[in-house]
Write an enzyme that holds these catalytic residues in place. Structure first.
Site, PDB file in Angstrom:
ATOM      1  N   ASP A   8      -5.947  46.162  -7.310  1.00  0.00           N
ATOM      2  CA  ASP A   8      -7.132  45.403  -6.933  1.00  0.00           C
ATOM      3  C   ASP A   8      -8.256  46.428  -6.827  1.00  0.00           C
ATOM      4  OD1 ASP A   8      -8.776  43.308  -5.815  1.00  0.00           O
ATOM      5  OD2 ASP A   8      -8.416  44.216  -3.847  1.00  0.00           O
ATOM      6  N   LEU A   9      -9.494  45.986  -6.909  1.00  0.00           N
ATOM      7  CA  LEU A   9     -10.612  46.945  -6.857  1.00  0.00           C
ATOM      8  C   LEU A   9     -11.256  47.019  -5.466  1.00  0.00           C
ATOM      9  CD1 LEU A   9     -12.602  48.845  -8.384  1.00  0.00           C
ATOM     10  CD2 LEU A   9     -13.937  46.808  -8.926  1.00  0.00           C
ATOM     11  N   ASP A  10     -11.857  45.893  -5.065  1.00  0.00           N
ATOM     12  CA  ASP A  10     -12.589  45.859  -3.802  1.00  0.00           C
ATOM     13  C   ASP A  10     -11.639  46.009  -2.621  1.00  0.00           C
ATOM     14  OD1 ASP A  10     -15.120  45.356  -5.031  1.00  0.00           O
ATOM     15  OD2 ASP A  10     -14.509  43.287  -5.337  1.00  0.00           O
ATOM     16  N   THR A  16     -16.447  47.721  -1.375  1.00  0.00           N
ATOM     17  CA  THR A  16     -17.638  46.934  -1.700  1.00  0.00           C
ATOM     18  C   THR A  16     -17.823  45.781  -0.723  1.00  0.00           C
ATOM     19  OG1 THR A  16     -16.235  45.853  -3.296  1.00  0.00           O
ATOM     20  CG2 THR A  16     -17.836  47.415  -4.167  1.00  0.00           C
ATOM     21  N   LYS A  44     -12.791  38.093   1.572  1.00  0.00           N
ATOM     22  CA  LYS A  44     -12.124  39.188   0.837  1.00  0.00           C
ATOM     23  C   LYS A  44     -11.132  38.640  -0.185  1.00  0.00           C
ATOM     24  CE  LYS A  44     -12.826  43.016   3.954  1.00  0.00           C
ATOM     25  NZ  LYS A  44     -12.249  44.001   4.862  1.00  0.00           N
ATOM     26  N   SER A 113      -8.719  42.300 -10.654  1.00  0.00           N
ATOM     27  CA  SER A 113      -9.723  41.984  -9.627  1.00  0.00           C
ATOM     28  C   SER A 113     -10.342  40.614  -9.848  1.00  0.00           C
ATOM     29  CB  SER A 113     -10.823  43.051  -9.673  1.00  0.00           C
ATOM     30  OG  SER A 113     -11.955  42.641  -8.944  1.00  0.00           O
ATOM     31  N   ALA A 114     -10.756  39.976  -8.752  1.00  0.00           N
ATOM     32  CA  ALA A 114     -11.436  38.677  -8.844  1.00  0.00           C
ATOM     33  C   ALA A 114     -12.907  38.851  -9.181  1.00  0.00           C
ATOM     34  CB  ALA A 114     -11.298  37.933  -7.523  1.00  0.00           C
ATOM     35  N   SER A 115     -13.379  40.086  -9.154  1.00  0.00           N
ATOM     36  CA  SER A 115     -14.817  40.321  -9.300  1.00  0.00           C
ATOM     37  C   SER A 115     -15.291  40.333 -10.746  1.00  0.00           C
ATOM     38  CB  SER A 115     -15.195  41.651  -8.656  1.00  0.00           C
ATOM     39  OG  SER A 115     -16.548  41.967  -8.950  1.00  0.00           O
ATOM     40  N   ASN A 117     -18.019  41.616 -11.433  1.00  0.00           N
ATOM     41  CA  ASN A 117     -18.746  42.886 -11.498  1.00  0.00           C
ATOM     42  C   ASN A 117     -17.816  44.096 -11.618  1.00  0.00           C
ATOM     43  OD1 ASN A 117     -21.560  41.950 -11.096  1.00  0.00           O
ATOM     44  ND2 ASN A 117     -20.757  41.231  -9.135  1.00  0.00           N
ATOM     45  N   LYS A 144      -7.009  34.166  -7.064  1.00  0.00           N
ATOM     46  CA  LYS A 144      -5.931  34.521  -6.146  1.00  0.00           C
ATOM     47  C   LYS A 144      -5.982  33.536  -4.974  1.00  0.00           C
ATOM     48  CE  LYS A 144      -6.817  39.395  -7.176  1.00  0.00           C
ATOM     49  NZ  LYS A 144      -7.350  40.674  -6.681  1.00  0.00           N
ATOM     50  N   GLU A 168      -3.007  45.791  -3.073  1.00  0.00           N
ATOM     51  CA  GLU A 168      -3.952  44.766  -2.622  1.00  0.00           C
ATOM     52  C   GLU A 168      -4.357  44.965  -1.166  1.00  0.00           C
ATOM     53  OE1 GLU A 168      -5.799  42.189  -2.787  1.00  0.00           O
ATOM     54  OE2 GLU A 168      -5.584  41.587  -4.877  1.00  0.00           O
ATOM     55  N   ASP A 169      -5.602  44.613  -0.849  1.00  0.00           N
ATOM     56  CA  ASP A 169      -6.050  44.676   0.552  1.00  0.00           C
ATOM     57  C   ASP A 169      -6.255  43.288   1.153  1.00  0.00           C
ATOM     58  OD1 ASP A 169      -8.381  44.117  -1.025  1.00  0.00           O
ATOM     59  OD2 ASP A 169      -9.545  44.503   0.786  1.00  0.00           O
TER      60      ASP A 169
END
Ligand code: G6P
Ligand code: MG
Length: 218
Positions: A8-10, A16, A44, A113-115, A117, A144, A168-169
């Protein structure tokens, strides 16, 4: 006996959440209600559209579809103002080292990621070219905890779900990994992410033999 990793990214590679918070707060301020950091926890791992719906729910506000589109655009413009200023100094502790360690042992990794961006953020922090593939908010239709984002990630890795390890966070992200039948690693508060197979407070805590051990277990 092979494994691959889906990040995951964020909240895992960069923080972010603070920028999402500032951008959503700006909208809540304009609409005249309080939006706290605690509220922000609910957003999140959640898609942009769903985030807006949750935010409007907090403010008890109902608006037209047209207005929603307008707010989604203005929130993202505000958010872009923050992320276009990001640099490699915002990579979270342990992330670069972990990617280096994976490169050294030849374990491939992709982004999940869900983003929408995500590509821009990866370019800003100089990690874009490191990933074997990128699955982001532009390439999925179900958010997700639906496993779609990670299942596409497994395809990009050319591995079966059981061979994939997800970092994942977010609660929704750990659920998505479970729904995909993958190995899940929760990064952050262990009590919040208690459904995860493994938990670490941050990426610096991942032991150097972690992947080696997973391969033998698999
Ligand atoms: C990540 C974040 C969420 C965010 C979502 C969509 O999952 O954790 O807080 O809402 O991405 O991000 P985007 O950049 O497309 O608005
Ligand atoms: Mg996250």
């Amino acid at each position: 006996n092979k494994i691959g990793v889906i990040f995951d990214l964020d909240g895992v590679i960069v923080d972010t959440a603070k920028y999402h918070y500032l951008a959503w707060k700006e909208l809540a301020d304009d609409l005249g209600f309080e939006f706290t950091e605690k509220h922000n926890e609910l957003l999140k791992g959640v898609s942009r559209v769903r985030s807006l719906e949750i935010l409007l729910g907090i403010g008890n506000i109902s608006i037209s579809e047209e207005k929603k589109q307008e707010y989604l655009v203005s929130k993202n413009e505000e958010y872009l103002g923050y992320i276009t200023k990001m640099g490699a100094n915002e990579i979270l502790p342990g992330a670069s080292e972990l990617l280096d360690a994976l490169d050294n042992v030849g374990i491939k990794y992709v982004l999940g990621s869900a983003s929408k961006n995500a590509p821009l953020i990866l370019k800003q922090i100089g990690l874009y070219d490191r990933f074997a593939g990128i699955v982001d908010g532009n390439s999925v239709s179900k958010a997700k905890p639906d496993p779609e984002v990670f299942l596409i990630g497994a395809e990009k890795l050319n591995l079966t779900p059981k061979q994939c390890v997800v970092f994942e966070d977010a609660i929704a992200g750990i659920e998505a990994a479970k729904n995909a039948n993958m190995i899940s690693v929760g990064i952050g508060d262990e009590n919040t992410l208690k459904e995860a197979d493994y938990n670490f407070n941050n990426l610096t805590e991942v032991p150097s033999d972690f992947f080696e051990k997973l391969v033998t277990l698999n």
